[in-house]
Design an enzyme around this catalytic site. Sequence first.
Site, PDB file in Angstrom:
ATOM      1  N   THR A  34       0.843  -1.208   0.000  1.00 15.85           N
ATOM      2  CA  THR A  34       0.000   0.000   0.000  1.00 15.85           C
ATOM      3  C   THR A  34       0.876   1.256   0.000  1.00 15.85           C
ATOM      4  O   THR A  34       2.063   1.210   0.358  1.00 15.85           O
ATOM      5  CB  THR A  34      -0.904   0.073   1.261  1.00 15.85           C
ATOM      6  OG1 THR A  34      -0.065   0.213   2.421  1.00 15.85           O
ATOM      7  CG2 THR A  34      -1.787  -1.157   1.403  1.00 15.85           C
ATOM      8  N   TYR A 163       7.407  13.984  13.679  1.00 14.31           N
ATOM      9  CA  TYR A 163       7.028  14.230  15.074  1.00 14.31           C
ATOM     10  C   TYR A 163       7.903  13.446  16.051  1.00 14.31           C
ATOM     11  O   TYR A 163       7.715  13.534  17.260  1.00 14.31           O
ATOM     12  CB  TYR A 163       5.532  14.093  15.331  1.00 14.31           C
ATOM     13  CG  TYR A 163       4.772  12.922  14.762  1.00 14.31           C
ATOM     14  CD1 TYR A 163       5.291  11.642  14.723  1.00 14.31           C
ATOM     15  CD2 TYR A 163       3.451  13.114  14.319  1.00 14.31           C
ATOM     16  CE1 TYR A 163       4.552  10.588  14.242  1.00 14.31           C
ATOM     17  CE2 TYR A 163       2.698  12.059  13.821  1.00 14.31           C
ATOM     18  CZ  TYR A 163       3.251  10.795  13.780  1.00 14.31           C
ATOM     19  OH  TYR A 163       2.512   9.748  13.304  1.00 14.31           O
TER      20      TYR A 163
END
Length: 292
Positions: A34, A163
């Site tokens: 994916t 992050y």
Amino acid sequence: MDTPGIPLPPAAGDTALKPGTFAGVPVVVTGGGTGLGKAIASEFARLGASIVIASRKAEHRDAGEQAMTELGAPVLTVECDIREPDSIAAMFDAATDAFGIPGVLINNAAANFPVPAEDMSPNAWRTVVDITLNGTFFCTREFGRRHLDAGSPASIVNIGASYAWTGGPGFAHSAAAKAGVKNMTESLAVEWGPYGISVNCLVPGLFPHEDMTADIQGNLAGTHDKDVCQPALRVGHRQELGWAATFLASPYGRFISGHTLVVDGANWQRRSLVNPTMVPIREQMGRGDFEM
Ligand code: HXC
Ligand code: NAP
């Protein structure tokens, strides 16, 4: 060249490295059926690699297999849950039987969904950390041990997130796990450097794609115009991440190890003179008042 300065990025399908750079090299991509994993696998496939796609869901593996076949690459898909060390060992056995010991491992599989920390169940935390951090370590360990035993050089590219540095409000589990992945990259690059195994981390900026989970797509939908929110005034084109991954793992990148490369058009740097007004995360997420 029509415009002054440097050329625009080439179209998808172009390669920066020489044709055949990975000829005969088996490359394992976790979550390679994916989104960005498939995009990275595609760039290795264009350069001659044999591709091994490891993931849980048959429909994802089938999509990856079809994409690699269309590119003319030898491909093997293996059911694997990266939380399970035995499943990982079996995957590497199957890969080695099919193509020989994989030379490159792309630790791309990860888990993530937006949730305020106070609403996050212990199992939600555990699940994301288990897949993103523990799973990445288990795959890396299995791959590294096989190369240490064989005495062969190899390359690992861990897929991170920015992050890891900034913290990820609304994504505390994933941000903590990715910080661990970045840090682990640095430790193992040193431990395995003497054996010719390079370990790097590659951080995608915002790369929207059709396979994104509904949760993540819903979160992005709150950002009404993704391009104007980026310093580069555009989001990433998935082949740009694949080009970076193939370079890091290539013979041209052999002296790069322990590095984290960010491909995000400077999106994670501060970009305003003063901070915007603070809106609590659960309010940004449209949640009501917290209740025990
Ligand atoms: C709160 C949630 C939740 C949600 C699941 N949980 N989704 N909690 N909000 N949206 C909780 C469940 O209630 C459960 O806790 C625990 O998490 C485990 O859930 P399961 O469904 O049993 O887990 P599992 O079947 O193992 O599936 C893992 C998964 C799933 C992470 C929940 O989404 C998945 O398979 N994701 C893989 C793909 C993915 O996440 N891709 C994103 C990568 S993008 P309880 O307490 O109820 O038992 C990325 C960066 C994108 O990382 C950055 C974009 C800006
Ligand atoms: P994605 O399409 O949701 O891909 C996640 C992949 O991980 C899926 O193919 C999934 O396959 C696999 N996976 C999840 N849990 C697994 C498990 N337990 N065992 C084996 N495979 C598992 O997401 P993506 O956007 O392409 O993300 C790819 C990587 O880029 C991730 O590391 C992500 O954190 C990072 N990233 C993405 C962005 C972005 O903008 N897209 C930004 C920053 C970082 P199965 O479901 O078949 O198992």
